[in-house]
Design a protein around this motif. Structure first.
Motif, PDB file in Angstrom:
ATOM      1  N   GLU A  50      53.869  -9.701  25.048  1.00  0.00           N
ATOM      2  CA  GLU A  50      54.501  -8.430  24.701  1.00  0.00           C
ATOM      3  C   GLU A  50      55.919  -8.727  24.217  1.00  0.00           C
ATOM      4  O   GLU A  50      56.642  -9.508  24.834  1.00  0.00           O
ATOM      5  N   ARG A  51      56.299  -8.123  23.106  1.00  0.00           N
ATOM      6  CA  ARG A  51      57.661  -8.304  22.618  1.00  0.00           C
ATOM      7  C   ARG A  51      58.620  -7.523  23.508  1.00  0.00           C
ATOM      8  O   ARG A  51      58.371  -6.361  23.836  1.00  0.00           O
ATOM      9  N   ARG A  52      59.712  -8.139  23.891  1.00  0.00           N
ATOM     10  CA  ARG A  52      60.657  -7.507  24.801  1.00  0.00           C
ATOM     11  C   ARG A  52      61.479  -6.429  24.090  1.00  0.00           C
ATOM     12  O   ARG A  52      61.890  -6.598  22.954  1.00  0.00           O
ATOM     13  N   GLY A  53      61.751  -5.352  24.818  1.00  0.00           N
ATOM     14  CA  GLY A  53      62.628  -4.308  24.288  1.00  0.00           C
ATOM     15  C   GLY A  53      61.917  -3.321  23.390  1.00  0.00           C
ATOM     16  O   GLY A  53      60.730  -3.450  23.085  1.00  0.00           O
ATOM     17  N   ASP A  54      62.667  -2.317  22.954  1.00  0.00           N
ATOM     18  CA  ASP A  54      62.131  -1.302  22.057  1.00  0.00           C
ATOM     19  C   ASP A  54      61.957  -1.861  20.656  1.00  0.00           C
ATOM     20  O   ASP A  54      62.560  -2.873  20.296  1.00  0.00           O
ATOM     21  N   ARG A  55      61.163  -1.182  19.869  1.00  0.00           N
ATOM     22  CA  ARG A  55      61.028  -1.545  18.466  1.00  0.00           C
ATOM     23  C   ARG A  55      62.368  -1.311  17.750  1.00  0.00           C
ATOM     24  O   ARG A  55      63.108  -0.384  18.102  1.00  0.00           O
ATOM     25  N   PRO A  56      62.679  -2.113  16.736  1.00  0.00           N
ATOM     26  CA  PRO A  56      63.895  -1.844  15.956  1.00  0.00           C
ATOM     27  C   PRO A  56      63.815  -0.486  15.260  1.00  0.00           C
ATOM     28  O   PRO A  56      62.717   0.037  14.999  1.00  0.00           O
ATOM     29  N   ILE A  57      64.956   0.059  14.977  1.00  0.00           N
ATOM     30  CA  ILE A  57      65.024   1.291  14.182  1.00  0.00           C
ATOM     31  C   ILE A  57      64.881   0.922  12.711  1.00  0.00           C
ATOM     32  O   ILE A  57      65.538  -0.007  12.229  1.00  0.00           O
ATOM     33  N   THR A  58      64.016   1.611  12.007  1.00  0.00           N
ATOM     34  CA  THR A  58      63.861   1.370  10.570  1.00  0.00           C
ATOM     35  C   THR A  58      64.538   2.483   9.776  1.00  0.00           C
ATOM     36  O   THR A  58      64.790   3.574  10.292  1.00  0.00           O
ATOM     37  N   GLY A  59      64.822   2.203   8.517  1.00  0.00           N
ATOM     38  CA  GLY A  59      65.553   3.149   7.683  1.00  0.00           C
ATOM     39  C   GLY A  59      64.768   4.411   7.372  1.00  0.00           C
ATOM     40  O   GLY A  59      63.531   4.440   7.422  1.00  0.00           O
ATOM     41  N   TRP A  60      65.483   5.468   7.047  1.00  0.00           N
ATOM     42  CA  TRP A  60      64.857   6.725   6.595  1.00  0.00           C
ATOM     43  C   TRP A  60      64.003   6.457   5.374  1.00  0.00           C
ATOM     44  O   TRP A  60      62.911   6.993   5.237  1.00  0.00           O
ATOM     45  N   HIS A  61      64.498   5.616   4.487  1.00  0.00           N
ATOM     46  CA  HIS A  61      63.732   5.216   3.312  1.00  0.00           C
ATOM     47  C   HIS A  61      62.758   4.107   3.709  1.00  0.00           C
ATOM     48  O   HIS A  61      63.045   3.318   4.598  1.00  0.00           O
ATOM     49  N   PHE A  62      61.611   4.060   3.072  1.00  0.00           N
ATOM     50  CA  PHE A  62      60.721   2.918   3.282  1.00  0.00           C
ATOM     51  C   PHE A  62      60.408   2.194   1.984  1.00  0.00           C
ATOM     52  O   PHE A  62      59.532   1.346   1.928  1.00  0.00           O
ATOM     53  N   VAL A  63      61.141   2.530   0.953  1.00  0.00           N
ATOM     54  CA  VAL A  63      61.123   1.754  -0.294  1.00  0.00           C
ATOM     55  C   VAL A  63      62.594   1.452  -0.629  1.00  0.00           C
ATOM     56  O   VAL A  63      63.245   2.231  -1.294  1.00  0.00           O
ATOM     57  N   PRO A  64      63.169   0.360  -0.076  1.00  0.00           N
ATOM     58  CA  PRO A  64      62.511  -0.703   0.675  1.00  0.00           C
ATOM     59  C   PRO A  64      62.420  -0.397   2.167  1.00  0.00           C
ATOM     60  O   PRO A  64      63.197   0.394   2.707  1.00  0.00           O
TER      61      PRO A  64
ATOM     62  N   LEU B 189      47.516  -9.291   7.379  1.00  0.00           N
ATOM     63  CA  LEU B 189      46.761  -9.978   8.424  1.00  0.00           C
ATOM     64  C   LEU B 189      45.390  -9.345   8.619  1.00  0.00           C
ATOM     65  O   LEU B 189      45.130  -8.226   8.166  1.00  0.00           O
ATOM     66  N   ALA B 190      44.540 -10.061   9.329  1.00  0.00           N
ATOM     67  CA  ALA B 190      43.210  -9.549   9.643  1.00  0.00           C
ATOM     68  C   ALA B 190      43.331  -8.264  10.470  1.00  0.00           C
ATOM     69  O   ALA B 190      44.273  -8.098  11.250  1.00  0.00           O
ATOM     70  N   PRO B 191      42.383  -7.339  10.314  1.00  0.00           N
ATOM     71  CA  PRO B 191      42.494  -6.044  11.004  1.00  0.00           C
ATOM     72  C   PRO B 191      42.741  -6.142  12.506  1.00  0.00           C
ATOM     73  O   PRO B 191      43.605  -5.446  13.043  1.00  0.00           O
ATOM     74  N   GLN B 192      42.000  -7.011  13.208  1.00  0.00           N
ATOM     75  CA  GLN B 192      42.160  -7.084  14.656  1.00  0.00           C
ATOM     76  C   GLN B 192      43.476  -7.754  15.049  1.00  0.00           C
ATOM     77  O   GLN B 192      44.032  -7.472  16.115  1.00  0.00           O
ATOM     78  N   ASP B 193      43.988  -8.625  14.180  1.00  0.00           N
ATOM     79  CA  ASP B 193      45.313  -9.195  14.427  1.00  0.00           C
ATOM     80  C   ASP B 193      46.388  -8.125  14.229  1.00  0.00           C
ATOM     81  O   ASP B 193      47.388  -8.097  14.968  1.00  0.00           O
TER      82      ASP B 193
ATOM     83  N   ARG C 231      51.331  -4.914  20.817  1.00  0.00           N
ATOM     84  CA  ARG C 231      52.221  -5.729  21.639  1.00  0.00           C
ATOM     85  C   ARG C 231      53.670  -5.716  21.141  1.00  0.00           C
ATOM     86  O   ARG C 231      54.506  -6.473  21.625  1.00  0.00           O
ATOM     87  N   GLY C 232      53.945  -4.852  20.157  1.00  0.00           N
ATOM     88  CA  GLY C 232      55.326  -4.590  19.779  1.00  0.00           C
ATOM     89  C   GLY C 232      55.940  -5.502  18.745  1.00  0.00           C
ATOM     90  O   GLY C 232      57.149  -5.436  18.505  1.00  0.00           O
ATOM     91  N   TRP C 233      55.132  -6.337  18.060  1.00  0.00           N
ATOM     92  CA  TRP C 233      55.673  -7.280  17.089  1.00  0.00           C
ATOM     93  C   TRP C 233      55.747  -6.727  15.673  1.00  0.00           C
ATOM     94  O   TRP C 233      56.417  -7.313  14.819  1.00  0.00           O
ATOM     95  N   ALA C 234      55.072  -5.632  15.425  1.00  0.00           N
ATOM     96  CA  ALA C 234      54.952  -5.176  14.039  1.00  0.00           C
ATOM     97  C   ALA C 234      54.610  -3.687  13.997  1.00  0.00           C
ATOM     98  O   ALA C 234      54.292  -3.070  15.020  1.00  0.00           O
ATOM     99  N   GLU C 235      54.676  -3.141  12.813  1.00  0.00           N
ATOM    100  CA  GLU C 235      54.184  -1.801  12.517  1.00  0.00           C
ATOM    101  C   GLU C 235      53.626  -1.823  11.102  1.00  0.00           C
ATOM    102  O   GLU C 235      53.910  -2.745  10.339  1.00  0.00           O
ATOM    103  N   ARG C 236      52.842  -0.850  10.774  1.00  0.00           N
ATOM    104  CA  ARG C 236      52.331  -0.770   9.406  1.00  0.00           C
ATOM    105  C   ARG C 236      53.414  -0.258   8.458  1.00  0.00           C
ATOM    106  O   ARG C 236      54.332   0.452   8.871  1.00  0.00           O
TER     107      ARG C 236
END
Length: 253
Positions: free
Chosen positions: A97-111, A191-195, A202-207
């Motif tokens: 499990e990744r420690r801590g909360d997820r990072p905050i991402t920008g209002w924009h997603f491009v980029p 990555l593969a769907p199940q990955d 586990r907190g390492w990524a988001e779509r």
């Protein structure tokens, strides 16, 4: 009160007459005065994300137009429904499990970028070394070129001599991964769907907010920037899994 009214009375009648003669002009001017500060602030926040490989006068309007199409980024039900059940992660059960909360991402997603939890210069250097190492060690599988998606970073893509192995690779323009070296050192990987399911839970990524659309496959992940050596090790395992899945190879160096 009557004194105040008497003072402003000479200005009320001309103002009322002007409004009656030019209601659309007055309304549009008022609206512009209200919205202009918001647009200026929004542009500055977009520019601070590092931009894209496009002129700002194209990139920023594109980011604004994309915003209504953004989706939530952390559910995993679509991967449960996906018939591809294999994993390309080595010993996936040992991914912590990744420690801590997820990072905050920008209002924009491009980029698409994170705004906090930025790694140190040493970790940034190590991350680049990891990408370079696996690009060199797997030159029969991958090559480095300008990212087909962002046009502003080097991307790891399927080697041009290899056929496109599956529909997801085609949808992803054969791009495996890139990291955002201009700003936050976050990464996009496919990555593969199940990955994807495991790494999100586990907190390492988001779509990406527009993954699962005609623009990007649902397997297109935003992997958070590593903060220490332990996280660098996990990110390296994720990169190796992305190379394996996207090239359909079980022998990645």
């Amino acid at each position: 009160m009557s004194d105040l009214v008497s003072r402003i009375q000479p200005f009320l009648e001309p103002a009322q007459a002007l409004l009656q003669r030019h209601p659309r002009t007055i309304a549009s001017t008022t609206l512009a005065a209200v919205l202009l500060p918001w647009f200026v602030d929004n542009y500055r926040k977009w520019r601070d994300l590092g931009g894209l490989g496009l002129p700002n006068y194209v990139g920023w309007p594109m980011a604004l137009l994309a915003k209504p199409f953004g989706r939530e980024t952390t559910s995993t039900g679509m991967y449960d429904a996906n018939p591809i059940k294999g994993s390309w992660l080595k010993d996936p059960d040992t991914i912590p499990e990744r420690r801590g909360d997820r990072p905050i991402t920008g209002w924009h997603f491009v980029p698409h970028r994170q705004l906090n939890r930025i790694p140190t210069e040493d970790i940034k250097k190590r991350l680049k070394e990891i990408f370079d190492k696996h690009a060199k060690a797997n030159s029969d599988l991958v090559e480095v070129t300008i990212s087909p998606h962002e046009q502003a970073h080097d991307g790891l893509v399927i080697a041009s001599a290899r056929a496109t192995p599956h529909a997801v690779a085609k949808h992803a323009l054969r791009e495996i991964a890139h990291f955002h070296h201009v700003k936050d050192y976050s990464m996009h990987m496919v990555l593969a769907p199940q990955d994807c399911k495991l790494l999100i839970e586990r907190g390492w990524a988001e779509r990406h907010p527009i993954s699962g659309t005609i623009a990007l496959p649902q397997e297109y992940l935003f992997v958070y920037a590593p903060r220490n050596e332990e996280e660098l090790d996990v990110v390296e395992r994720i990169l190796v899994a992305a190379i394996g899945y996207m090239t359909d190879s079980r022998t990645v160096n």
